[in-house]
Write an enzyme that holds these catalytic residues in place. Structure first.
Site, PDB file in Angstrom:
ATOM      1  CG  ASN A  93      -2.180   0.746   1.052  1.00 41.21           C
ATOM      2  OD1 ASN A  93      -2.429   1.292  -0.020  1.00 41.21           O
ATOM      3  ND2 ASN A  93      -2.996   0.791   2.102  1.00 41.21           N
ATOM      4  NE  ARG A 151     -11.179  -2.338  12.364  1.00 42.52           N
ATOM      5  CZ  ARG A 151     -10.228  -1.713  11.666  1.00 42.52           C
ATOM      6  NH1 ARG A 151      -9.015  -2.236  11.579  1.00 42.52           N
ATOM      7  NH2 ARG A 151     -10.465  -0.587  11.043  1.00 42.52           N
ATOM      8  CE1 TYR A 195      -6.127   4.950   7.720  1.00 42.94           C
ATOM      9  CE2 TYR A 195      -6.166   3.160   9.317  1.00 42.94           C
ATOM     10  CZ  TYR A 195      -5.998   3.612   8.022  1.00 42.94           C
ATOM     11  OH  TYR A 195      -5.718   2.717   7.028  1.00 42.94           O
ATOM     12  CG  ASP A 215      -6.357  -1.642  14.059  1.00 41.68           C
ATOM     13  OD1 ASP A 215      -5.355  -1.418  14.754  1.00 41.68           O
ATOM     14  OD2 ASP A 215      -6.306  -1.887  12.836  1.00 41.68           O
ATOM     15  CG  HIS A 220      -5.226   2.016  13.204  1.00 36.10           C
ATOM     16  ND1 HIS A 220      -6.550   2.330  13.441  1.00 36.10           N
ATOM     17  CD2 HIS A 220      -5.241   1.120  12.208  1.00 36.10           C
ATOM     18  CE1 HIS A 220      -7.319   1.660  12.604  1.00 36.10           C
ATOM     19  NE2 HIS A 220      -6.560   0.915  11.848  1.00 36.10           N
ATOM     20  CD  GLU A 239      -5.610  -4.852  13.998  1.00 38.97           C
ATOM     21  OE1 GLU A 239      -6.818  -5.204  14.062  1.00 38.97           O
ATOM     22  OE2 GLU A 239      -5.084  -4.442  12.962  1.00 38.97           O
ATOM     23  CD  GLU A 255      -2.509  -3.710  10.138  1.00 39.93           C
ATOM     24  OE1 GLU A 255      -3.492  -4.237  10.662  1.00 39.93           O
ATOM     25  OE2 GLU A 255      -2.559  -2.630   9.534  1.00 39.93           O
ATOM     26  NE  ARG A 308      -4.092  -7.269  12.532  1.00 38.76           N
ATOM     27  CZ  ARG A 308      -5.039  -7.415  11.603  1.00 38.76           C
ATOM     28  NH1 ARG A 308      -5.801  -8.485  11.619  1.00 38.76           N
ATOM     29  NH2 ARG A 308      -5.227  -6.482  10.678  1.00 38.76           N
ATOM     30  CG  HIS A 334      -3.522  -6.658   7.256  1.00 40.59           C
ATOM     31  ND1 HIS A 334      -2.579  -5.974   6.530  1.00 40.59           N
ATOM     32  CD2 HIS A 334      -4.537  -5.791   7.438  1.00 40.59           C
ATOM     33  CE1 HIS A 334      -2.998  -4.746   6.286  1.00 40.59           C
ATOM     34  NE2 HIS A 334      -4.186  -4.605   6.828  1.00 40.59           N
ATOM     35  CD  GLU A 388      -8.440  -6.434   8.585  1.00 38.57           C
ATOM     36  OE1 GLU A 388      -7.241  -6.744   8.716  1.00 38.57           O
ATOM     37  OE2 GLU A 388      -8.836  -5.256   8.524  1.00 38.57           O
ATOM     38  CD1 TRP A 406       0.735   5.727   8.670  1.00 39.92           C
ATOM     39  CD2 TRP A 406      -0.673   4.325   9.656  1.00 39.92           C
ATOM     40  NE1 TRP A 406      -0.340   5.559   7.864  1.00 39.92           N
ATOM     41  CE2 TRP A 406      -1.218   4.706   8.447  1.00 39.92           C
ATOM     42  CE3 TRP A 406      -1.401   3.452  10.474  1.00 39.92           C
ATOM     43  CZ2 TRP A 406      -2.453   4.246   7.995  1.00 39.92           C
ATOM     44  CZ3 TRP A 406      -2.611   2.996  10.051  1.00 39.92           C
ATOM     45  CH2 TRP A 406      -3.126   3.390   8.811  1.00 39.92           C
TER      46      TRP A 406
HETATM   47  O1  KDG Z   1      -2.326  -0.685   4.427  1.00 46.03           O
HETATM   48  C1  KDG Z   1      -2.806  -0.299   5.660  1.00 46.03           C
HETATM   49  C2  KDG Z   1      -4.215  -0.773   5.909  1.00 46.03           C
HETATM   50  O2  KDG Z   1      -4.405  -2.053   5.413  1.00 46.03           O
HETATM   51  C3  KDG Z   1      -4.460  -0.767   7.382  1.00 46.03           C
HETATM   52  O3  KDG Z   1      -4.564   0.521   7.840  1.00 46.03           O
HETATM   53  C4  KDG Z   1      -5.702  -1.426   7.750  1.00 46.03           C
HETATM   54  O4  KDG Z   1      -5.082  -1.433  10.068  1.00 46.03           O
HETATM   55  C5  KDG Z   1      -5.687  -1.927   9.150  1.00 46.03           C
HETATM   56  C6  KDG Z   1      -6.438  -3.147   9.366  1.00 46.03           C
HETATM   57  O5  KDG Z   1      -6.370  -3.674  10.458  1.00 46.03           O
HETATM   58  O6  KDG Z   1      -7.102  -3.580   8.437  1.00 46.03           O
HETATM   59 MG    MG Z   2      -4.858  -2.942  11.671  1.00 43.27          MG
END
Ligand code: KDG
Ligand code: MG
Length: 403
Positions: A38, A148, A160, A211, A213, A237, A263, A284, A313, A340, A403
């Protein structure tokens, strides 16, 4: 000998960018591998086209392990997302070919089914708790056994994981990265009431996930995990960045909420300590970003020895080729936990017709030989690459944050 006679990279953007490797053999069998990274897609496309494909021509497609070792050990430069996604694409495509050569769906080559299907979780989100719960109820009605929950944070303009579109969610959506603001204090106050409302509305017979993040420090994550314990989440997560795996010791000391991470991991070395010390419950890592089925098998086997289950993921940036690989893999291994499932749009599915399906909260990879995914190249060509980035995140005082 099943001679590799050609390989090509196909970049297409049916709503979002995907990089796919197609390997061809002398007897006409072909295989597909996902190489999507990505926001850095073209780096992997070049790595494959310029550096990997020339080394593949003439090799025996059946020698999957040897080719994996050749591309990993033989490259001098090991690991990293670009290298490991490229190796993954080759690996997936070769497993696809092997399945087609055998006339068997891939999961049969990996040991056969260990379960009826792979439990998946869907993404419920909304700008308010009410909207999120509404969305979650919708998933429950569709048969999802795990959901989720991500909700807007009061006082922050955007969050996000909370999409404009309730049903399809595409985080990489800007020609240059957009910038969002983050407040840990506001966020930490917002999650327990979301889970409290979710249990009241959805009951206790559905798994609830969240999540973070990577946006908390270990001690903040410990506090959130403890605050969520009464609502029995399935997992918390990416509570904190995991470059320093020892960070998770601190989280573990403070909460029994199960932890999922990985992930962004590319190799077993990214999670060796996390698994060995049983600092996490779910790993993940994915087929596409962690070196293909060949390497993910090693990670999952190692995890199994330490009571860690998989929770791969499966966001939209993992193409249907990856989704299929994840389902064959998940169906076959003993320590599958959950998968997921963020759902691709109809536009994406049209470019990648596939055999996998969803029913009653579970997904099954289907019975087509190999991975069970095709690539409609003519349709793919109608969707040229379009640069797209994930957003970046700053604290309210302007500091660039995790991030
Ligand atoms: O490429 C990044 C996304 O796939 C991510 O932000 C998605 O955190 C994510 C998730 O758990 O699906
Ligand atoms: Mg995630």
């Amino acid at each position: 000998m099943l001679e590799i006679t050609g390989a090509r990279v196909i970049v297409t953007s049916p709503g979002r960018n995907f990089v796919t490797l197609k390997i061809e053999t002398k007897d006409g069998l072909t295989g597909l591998g996902d190489a999507t990274l990505n926001g850095r897609e073209l780096a992997v496309a070049s790595y494959l086209t310029d550096h990997v494909i020339p080394c593949l021509i003439g090799r025996d497609a059946h020698r999957i392990e040897d080719i994996w070792q050749y591309l990993y050990r033989g490259a001098y430069w090991r690991r990293g997302p670009v290298t490991m996604s490229a190796i993954a694409a080759v690996d997936m495509a070769l497993w696809d070919i092997k399945g087609k050569a055998a006339g068997l769906p891939l999961y049969q080559l990996l040991g056969g089914a260990s379960r009826e299907g792979c439990m998946v979780y869907g993404h419920a989100n909304g700008t308010t708790i009410e909207e999120t719960i509404d969305n979650a109820l919708h998933y429950k009605e569709q048969g999802y056994r795990a959901i989720r929950l991500q909700s807007g944070v009061p006082g922050l303009a955007s969050t996000y994981g909370v999409s404009r579109d309730r049903y399809f969610y595409e985080p990489a959506d800007a020609d240059l990265p957009t910038e969002t603001l983050w407040s840990t204090e506001k966020y930490l106050r917002s999650v327990p009431p979301l889970f409290e409302a979710a249990r009241a509305a959805l009951g206790w017979d559905v798994h609830l996930l969240h999540d973070v993040h990577h946006r908390l420090t270990p001690i903040e994550a410990g506090r959130l995990g403890r605050d969520l314990e009464p609502y029995r989440p399935f997992w918390m997560e990416d509570a904190t960045p995991a470059e320093n795996q020892a960070n998770f010791r601190l989280i573990r000391q403070h909460t029994t909420t199960p932890l999922a991470v990985g992930e962004v991991f590319n190799s077993v070395w990214d999670c060796k300590q996390l698994i060995e010390e049983q600092l996490i419950d779910y790993i993940r890592a994915t087929v596409v970003h962690a070196g293909g089925i060949t390497h993910l098998r090693r990670i999952a086997s190692f995890a199994d020895l330490h009571n860690v289950r998989t929770g791969c993921h499966g966001a939209t940036d993992l193409s249907p080729v990856s989704m299929a690989a994840a389902l064959h893999f998940g169906l076959s291994i003993p320590n599958f936990g959950i998968q997921e499932y963020m759902r691709h749009t109809g536009k994406t599915d049209a470019v990648f017709p596939h055999a996998y399906s969803f029913a009653d909260g579970l997904m099954h990879p289907g019975e087509a030989p190999g991975l069970g995914v095709e690539l409609d190249e003519a349709l793919a060509a109608e969707h040229p690459y379009k640069r797209a980035y994930l957003p970046v995140n700053r604290l309210e005082d302007g500091t660039l944050y995790n991030w």
